[in-house]
Design a protein around this motif. Structure first.
Motif, short mmCIF file in Angstrom:
data_model
loop_
_atom_site.label_atom_id
_atom_site.label_comp_id
_atom_site.label_asym_id
_atom_site.label_seq_id
_atom_site.Cartn_x
_atom_site.Cartn_y
_atom_site.Cartn_z
N PHE A 38 1.21 6.71 -3.17
CA PHE A 38 0.24 5.61 -3.12
C PHE A 38 0.98 4.27 -3.16
N LYS A 39 0.56 3.36 -2.29
CA LYS A 39 1.22 2.05 -2.21
C LYS A 39 0.49 1.03 -3.06
N VAL A 40 1.26 0.26 -3.83
CA VAL A 40 0.72 -0.83 -4.64
C VAL A 40 1.61 -2.05 -4.46
N ILE A 41 1.12 -3.19 -4.90
CA ILE A 41 1.90 -4.42 -4.86
C ILE A 41 2.28 -4.79 -6.29
N LEU A 42 3.58 -4.98 -6.51
CA LEU A 42 4.09 -5.36 -7.82
C LEU A 42 5.00 -6.56 -7.63
N SER A 43 4.69 -7.65 -8.30
CA SER A 43 5.44 -8.91 -8.16
C SER A 43 5.58 -9.32 -6.69
N GLY A 44 4.50 -9.12 -5.93
CA GLY A 44 4.47 -9.53 -4.54
C GLY A 44 5.18 -8.59 -3.57
N LYS A 45 5.70 -7.45 -4.05
CA LYS A 45 6.44 -6.53 -3.19
C LYS A 45 5.76 -5.16 -3.17
N GLU A 46 5.94 -4.45 -2.04
CA GLU A 46 5.40 -3.11 -1.94
C GLU A 46 6.17 -2.15 -2.85
N ASN A 47 5.43 -1.36 -3.60
CA ASN A 47 5.98 -0.30 -4.42
C ASN A 47 5.18 0.96 -4.15
N PHE A 48 5.76 2.11 -4.52
CA PHE A 48 5.11 3.38 -4.23
C PHE A 48 5.02 4.22 -5.50
N ILE A 49 3.80 4.57 -5.85
CA ILE A 49 3.57 5.42 -7.02
C ILE A 49 3.59 6.88 -6.56
N ILE A 50 4.34 7.68 -7.29
CA ILE A 50 4.51 9.09 -6.97
C ILE A 50 3.66 9.92 -7.93
N CYS A 51 2.83 10.79 -7.39
CA CYS A 51 2.03 11.70 -8.19
C CYS A 51 2.37 13.13 -7.75
N ASN A 52 2.65 14.00 -8.70
CA ASN A 52 3.12 15.37 -8.41
C ASN A 52 2.07 16.41 -8.77
N TYR A 53 2.05 17.50 -7.97
CA TYR A 53 1.25 18.67 -8.34
C TYR A 53 2.06 19.52 -9.32
N GLN A 54 1.41 19.95 -10.40
CA GLN A 54 2.07 20.77 -11.40
C GLN A 54 1.59 22.23 -11.28
N ASP A 55 2.08 23.07 -12.18
CA ASP A 55 1.77 24.50 -12.11
C ASP A 55 0.29 24.79 -12.19
N ASP A 56 -0.48 23.96 -12.84
CA ASP A 56 -1.93 24.18 -12.93
C ASP A 56 -2.66 23.68 -11.68
N GLN A 57 -1.89 23.25 -10.65
CA GLN A 57 -2.40 22.78 -9.36
C GLN A 57 -3.13 21.44 -9.44
N ARG A 58 -3.04 20.80 -10.58
CA ARG A 58 -3.63 19.47 -10.70
C ARG A 58 -2.59 18.42 -10.30
N LEU A 59 -3.09 17.28 -9.85
CA LEU A 59 -2.23 16.17 -9.45
C LEU A 59 -2.03 15.23 -10.63
N TYR A 60 -0.74 14.93 -10.95
CA TYR A 60 -0.43 14.11 -12.11
C TYR A 60 0.35 12.85 -11.71
N PHE A 61 -0.03 11.75 -12.31
CA PHE A 61 0.74 10.50 -12.23
C PHE A 61 2.15 10.78 -12.74
N TYR A 62 3.18 10.27 -12.01
CA TYR A 62 4.53 10.63 -12.41
C TYR A 62 5.51 9.46 -12.45
N SER A 63 5.64 8.70 -11.36
CA SER A 63 6.69 7.67 -11.36
C SER A 63 6.39 6.60 -10.32
N ILE A 64 7.35 5.70 -10.14
CA ILE A 64 7.22 4.60 -9.19
C ILE A 64 8.58 4.30 -8.58
N THR A 65 8.59 3.85 -7.34
CA THR A 65 9.84 3.47 -6.68
C THR A 65 9.58 2.27 -5.78
N GLU A 66 10.62 1.49 -5.56
CA GLU A 66 10.55 0.38 -4.63
C GLU A 66 10.99 0.79 -3.23
#
Length: 370
Positions: free
Chosen positions: A334-362
């Protein structure tokens, strides 16, 4: 008087009383050290311990200054994130100085904690000036953003500096009173109401023509340089707490602010879910994901960590970028704007098959494999 008393209150007792009155009306109810029991407890902790920064002292300063942002940016948002992040870092440096000075005075007084309490009282009165100035600087930033809107620039191309409302105004800004500058004049990059501690000047848009013979000099106090709407800073690294600290204090500031954000998120976000409107995906919040996000290195580390406090709204409105797979792990980006710049939030599927918020990268590399 102490150097900060001269800087904050112009060496004038009436200015201090006016500052304290405003603080008590607006900020004291949000200030933990207004409770004498809490103050005594912190002095005892510092005197009996050896931690470089007292965490309770940090939280008292940081929470109070964060409330100053809320007085102006009640709706929250990216601007509030930047300012709160700046103020939490400032609070960490202040807490370091206060911790060190309280401990030193108690030791010099052969363990008499009253000596440490007197030191803390000085830091408390400075908190009043810092809170009031933070409110003023936030208000200046919000006003500037409104002044810069295209319609406003067309209708009101200039700004007039209004005189101070203080009963004991400083002379430093007096040369600017009732003078008019164009909005695009470089003058405004360094001069604004609120760039003196406890400044009570104001400004407003106008269609009146610029005045002749306007001063060009920058008139400001240390720690209040630059236009906060442009810099994203309420207090700069030239503030005395930061300028006079050792380089190791940045490590403590990072740790304090990260721990503070983690404890908040663990209490308020862990176990909750949010639906991303762009994709319809449900995203769960876990302690593991919160910790990974807060530990992730980033160019705007403090702002990134401050954003966790409104992560449900961020995830709800984030732009969906698609799926990726890395080493067998399936993710949604998912793309978001942080301090005026594009950043990408990473959400991972876990063993229970649910999608979890996990990390962010530039880095855009995270979406290349989709």
């Amino acid at each position: 008087p102490e150097p900060l008393d001269r800087l904050y209150f112009n060496g004038d007792k009436s200015a201090f009383k006016a500052c304290l009155t405003l603080f008590e009306a607006e900020g004291m109810k949000h200030y933990a050290l207004a409770d004498k029991g809490a103050e005594n407890g912190i002095v005892a902790q510092i005197a009996g311990g050896d931690e470089p920064v007292n965490a309770g002292l940090y939280r008292a300063y940081a929470d109070n200054l964060a409330k100053a942002v809320g007085r102006v940016y009640a709706e929250g948002g990216p601007e509030a994130d930047r300012f709160r992040a700046n103020l939490r870092r400032f609070a960490a440096y202040k807490a370091w100085h206060a911790t060190q000075q309280v401990r030193q005075r108690v030791r010099e007084a052969d363990g008499d904690t009253e000596a440490g309490t007197k030191v803390l009282h000085a830091f408390n009165r400075w908190q009043a000036a810092e809170y009031n100035t933070a409110v003023a600087r936030c208000r200046t930033a919000k006003q500037w953003d409104a002044f810069a809107q295209d319609d406003n620039r067309r209708l009101f191309p200039n700004i007039v500096w209004l005189p101070s409302r203080s009963a004991t105004p400083r002379e430093l800004h007096a040369a600017f009173w009732n003078r008019v500058w164009p909005k695009d004049d470089p003058f405004w990059n360094e001069n604004q109401p609120g760039n003196l501690w406890n400044c009570k000047c104001d400004w407003e848009e106008t269609d009146e023509p610029p005045t002749d013979g306007n001063p060009k000099a920058a008139v400001k106090h240390d720690g209040l340089e630059g236009n906060p709407a442009k810099t994203g800073e309420i207090f700069t690294d030239n503030a005395s707490y930061i300028r006079k600290a050792s380089k190791t204090v940045e490590h403590y500031a990072l740790k304090l602010t990260r721990t503070d954000s983690y404890e908040w998120a663990k209490e308020h976000l862990k176990g909750t879910e949010v639906r991303n409107e762009d994709s319809g995906l449900e995203i769960a919040m876990s302690g593991r994901g919160i910790k990974e996000y807060l530990s992730q290195n980033h160019d705007d580390y403090y702002v990134k960590n401050e954003m966790i406090r409104r992560m449900p709204q961020v995830l709800k409105n984030a732009e969906y970028c698609g799926k990726t797979t890395h080493k067998g792990r399936r993710s949604e980006i998912f793309k978001v704007i942080l301090s005026g710049k594009e950043n990408f939030i990473i959400c991972n599927y876990q063993d229970d098959q649910r999608l979890y918020f996990y990390s962010i990268t530039e880095s855009e590399k995270v979406i290349k494999g989709k």
